[in-house]
Design an enzyme around this catalytic site. Sequence first.
Site, PDB file in Angstrom:
ATOM      1  N   PRO A   2       0.786  -1.222   0.000  1.00 41.07           N
ATOM      2  CA  PRO A   2       0.000   0.000   0.000  1.00 41.07           C
ATOM      3  C   PRO A   2       0.818   1.273   0.000  1.00 41.07           C
ATOM      4  O   PRO A   2       1.562   1.541   0.938  1.00 41.07           O
ATOM      5  CB  PRO A   2      -0.799  -0.104   1.303  1.00 41.07           C
ATOM      6  CG  PRO A   2      -0.261  -1.268   2.040  1.00 41.07           C
ATOM      7  CD  PRO A   2       0.944  -1.753   1.345  1.00 41.07           C
ATOM      8  N   GLU A   3       0.682   2.040  -1.023  1.00 40.90           N
ATOM      9  CA  GLU A   3       1.166   3.413  -1.025  1.00 40.90           C
ATOM     10  C   GLU A   3      -0.091   4.288  -1.005  1.00 40.90           C
ATOM     11  O   GLU A   3      -1.182   3.770  -0.840  1.00 40.90           O
ATOM     12  CB  GLU A   3       2.039   3.665  -2.266  1.00 40.90           C
ATOM     13  CG  GLU A   3       3.265   2.756  -2.273  1.00 40.90           C
ATOM     14  CD  GLU A   3       4.230   3.003  -3.425  1.00 40.90           C
ATOM     15  OE1 GLU A   3       4.379   4.161  -3.816  1.00 40.90           O
ATOM     16  OE2 GLU A   3       4.827   2.037  -3.919  1.00 40.90           O
ATOM     17  N   HIS A  91      -3.544 -15.064   9.193  1.00 37.86           N
ATOM     18  CA  HIS A  91      -3.085 -13.683   9.398  1.00 37.86           C
ATOM     19  C   HIS A  91      -4.221 -12.667   9.489  1.00 37.86           C
ATOM     20  O   HIS A  91      -3.999 -11.488   9.276  1.00 37.86           O
ATOM     21  CB  HIS A  91      -2.081 -13.252   8.323  1.00 37.86           C
ATOM     22  CG  HIS A  91      -0.955 -14.220   8.153  1.00 37.86           C
ATOM     23  ND1 HIS A  91      -0.083 -14.533   9.163  1.00 37.86           N
ATOM     24  CD2 HIS A  91      -0.587 -14.974   7.101  1.00 37.86           C
ATOM     25  CE1 HIS A  91       0.782 -15.430   8.725  1.00 37.86           C
ATOM     26  NE2 HIS A  91       0.498 -15.722   7.487  1.00 37.86           N
ATOM     27  N   ARG A 109       2.868  -9.861   7.171  1.00 30.25           N
ATOM     28  CA  ARG A 109       4.176  -9.557   7.750  1.00 30.25           C
ATOM     29  C   ARG A 109       4.103  -8.768   9.048  1.00 30.25           C
ATOM     30  O   ARG A 109       5.111  -8.535   9.688  1.00 30.25           O
ATOM     31  CB  ARG A 109       5.029  -8.817   6.711  1.00 30.25           C
ATOM     32  CG  ARG A 109       5.375  -9.730   5.555  1.00 30.25           C
ATOM     33  CD  ARG A 109       6.040  -8.977   4.433  1.00 30.25           C
ATOM     34  NE  ARG A 109       7.372  -8.552   4.788  1.00 30.25           N
ATOM     35  CZ  ARG A 109       8.125  -7.802   3.988  1.00 30.25           C
ATOM     36  NH1 ARG A 109       7.651  -7.380   2.845  1.00 30.25           N
ATOM     37  NH2 ARG A 109       9.328  -7.472   4.348  1.00 30.25           N
TER      38      ARG A 109
END
Length: 269
Positions: A2-3, A91, A109
Amino acid sequence: MPELPEVETTVRAIRPFENTILKKIIIHNRNLRWQVDENLEDLVANKKILTITRRAKYILIHFSKYSLMLHLGMSGKLRIQNNQDNYFKKHDHVEFIFKDKKIIFNDVRRFGSLHVTKNPNEHILIKNLGVEPLSRKFDKNFLFKLCSETNLEIKKLLMDQRKVVGVGNIYASESLYLSSISPLRKSKEINLDECEKLVKSIKKILKYAIKMGGTTLKDFYSADGSEGYFKLKLNVYGLENQNCKKCSNKIEKIIIGQRSTFYCKECQT
DNA sequence: CTGAGATCCTGTCTGC
DNA sequence: TGCAGACAGGATCTCA
């Protein structure tokens, strides 16, 4: 992943939850980039969401007294699921439960983060952030001043969130390509004209990416929780050894600040 | 103050 | 197939 455009797309996807009651939050794993605040669930349970906004790459969910600050990190994503579809994915760390639906934060992550705060603008992680690239304030003169204040490679400057927010590794490479400026150029050597080109390129590509992301909002909602943002057409990122579209030279991959950087040696000077 | 490098974590891909 | 190593779109922290 994500930017700025991906975060903005995510914000728009969950904006229908404005003016609805967040019934409760279930946290399966508090061990994100930072430990999730101890009493976070209690502070916003059964409270109405007033607005959902974005600052830099943070998603801000505002209640009357508190705001949640969610950062997606490298691999974080949100998905919307009907409460009756009671399945989990590996996750899935946090569930935001509403009347009929829930928003699930999944982050392989765990570089993402979740905080609660009374005033997000004063939060340590937010108050020192730089200018929003899509704001009016971010113009050629502003960038020129930023460039003169330091002497970093221009790509590093663009990715420094204390200077300009939201531009990550992909859009930094892409906007430099569009501007015909080498990512290795030292910021002090970049002139006002080049700053103008760069500002225009950054705004253009971010807006374009947001527009493209918008087209996948439907996927975002889909019941199977299908993931992934629209992969817009990139000119250089990840295209090592492929031909530059402008001059047919080979795109090169180099490392700047430990991050992969792609550019055309021929067109970008 | 600046800038370079290590670091958090897990999954995937590449090469032997 | 197995396994080691490199690498991944972020951002902070430590240290020189």
